[in-house]
Write a protein that holds these residues in place. Structure first.
Motif, PDB file in Angstrom:
ATOM      1  N   GLU A  39      10.500   7.733   4.994  1.00  0.00           N
ATOM      2  CA  GLU A  39       9.345   7.029   4.342  1.00  0.00           C
ATOM      3  C   GLU A  39       8.881   6.226   4.908  1.00  0.00           C
ATOM      4  O   GLU A  39       9.312   5.950   6.164  1.00  0.00           O
ATOM      5  CB  GLU A  39      10.206   6.556   3.085  1.00  0.00           C
ATOM      6  CG  GLU A  39      11.026   5.157   3.329  1.00  0.00           C
ATOM      7  CD  GLU A  39      11.273   4.418   1.990  1.00  0.00           C
ATOM      8  OE1 GLU A  39      11.622   3.445   2.238  1.00  0.00           O
ATOM      9  OE2 GLU A  39      11.289   4.860   0.949  1.00  0.00           O
ATOM     10  N   VAL A  69       3.720  12.378  -3.743  1.00  0.00           N
ATOM     11  CA  VAL A  69       4.568  11.255  -3.068  1.00  0.00           C
ATOM     12  C   VAL A  69       4.884  10.284  -4.122  1.00  0.00           C
ATOM     13  O   VAL A  69       4.427  10.250  -5.471  1.00  0.00           O
ATOM     14  CB  VAL A  69       3.866  10.464  -1.921  1.00  0.00           C
ATOM     15  CG1 VAL A  69       3.441  11.597  -0.825  1.00  0.00           C
ATOM     16  CG2 VAL A  69       2.643   9.862  -2.493  1.00  0.00           C
ATOM     17  N   TYR A  80       6.266   4.754   1.034  1.00  0.00           N
ATOM     18  CA  TYR A  80       6.016   6.026   0.385  1.00  0.00           C
ATOM     19  C   TYR A  80       7.030   7.189   0.518  1.00  0.00           C
ATOM     20  O   TYR A  80       7.480   6.908   1.687  1.00  0.00           O
ATOM     21  CB  TYR A  80       4.709   6.571   0.816  1.00  0.00           C
ATOM     22  CG  TYR A  80       3.650   5.841  -0.162  1.00  0.00           C
ATOM     23  CD1 TYR A  80       3.122   6.316  -1.337  1.00  0.00           C
ATOM     24  CD2 TYR A  80       3.093   4.665   0.165  1.00  0.00           C
ATOM     25  CE1 TYR A  80       2.506   5.554  -2.332  1.00  0.00           C
ATOM     26  CE2 TYR A  80       2.119   3.943  -0.644  1.00  0.00           C
ATOM     27  CZ  TYR A  80       1.789   4.299  -1.757  1.00  0.00           C
ATOM     28  OH  TYR A  80       0.854   3.663  -2.612  1.00  0.00           O
ATOM     29  N   LEU A  82       8.064  11.465   0.018  1.00  0.00           N
ATOM     30  CA  LEU A  82       7.791  12.754  -0.315  1.00  0.00           C
ATOM     31  C   LEU A  82       8.295  13.138  -1.649  1.00  0.00           C
ATOM     32  O   LEU A  82       9.525  12.733  -1.975  1.00  0.00           O
ATOM     33  CB  LEU A  82       8.030  14.053   0.547  1.00  0.00           C
ATOM     34  CG  LEU A  82       7.343  15.058   0.818  1.00  0.00           C
ATOM     35  CD1 LEU A  82       6.009  14.879   1.034  1.00  0.00           C
ATOM     36  CD2 LEU A  82       7.980  15.947   1.768  1.00  0.00           C
TER      37      LEU A  82
END
Length: 117
Positions: A39, A69, A80, A82
């Motif tokens: 992240e 995301v 953030y 995935l």
């Protein structure tokens, strides 16, 4: 998402097309490629891309709106990660992308160590 062997609805095709359009932007595609390994914080992306925090946030907002995301807030910072487990077509595209070390090298950036914790 449909396994693509049966009937595909117009809505599913529209979603795939919209998601792939987002990957057509080099900044967003690069962000997603970096997110494959870990992240990242908004502040790190500002450093990497040399664009403003509002511009970075706008890119991430578009990705988050499509569920590509997900975010987690830690104090004043937003991290953030995935979220493409249900999007094999995005996984396939990202599977062809270089690793973060290569990407950062091509951007003439050193490995970023988060300073926003």
């Amino acid at each position: 998402m449909n396994d693509w062997k049966g009937r595909v609805t117009v809505e599913e095709l529209t979603e795939v097309a919209d998601n792939l359009k987002l990957l057509g932007d080099i900044t967003r595609l690069t962000m997603l490629s970096l997110l494959q390994e870990r992240e990242w914080c908004v502040c790190e992306f500002v450093e990497i891309f040399d664009i403003s925090q509002p511009a970075i946030s706008q890119h991430l907002r578009k990705l988050r709106a499509q569920g590509i995301v997900k975010e987690s807030k830690r104090g004043q910072w937003v991290h953030y990660s995935l979220n493409v487990e249900d999007k094999p077509y995005i996984q396939a595209v990202l599977g062809q992308m270089p690793d973060s070390k290569t990407i950062l090298s091509r951007l003439n950036k050193k490995l970023i160590i988060s300073v926003c914790e």
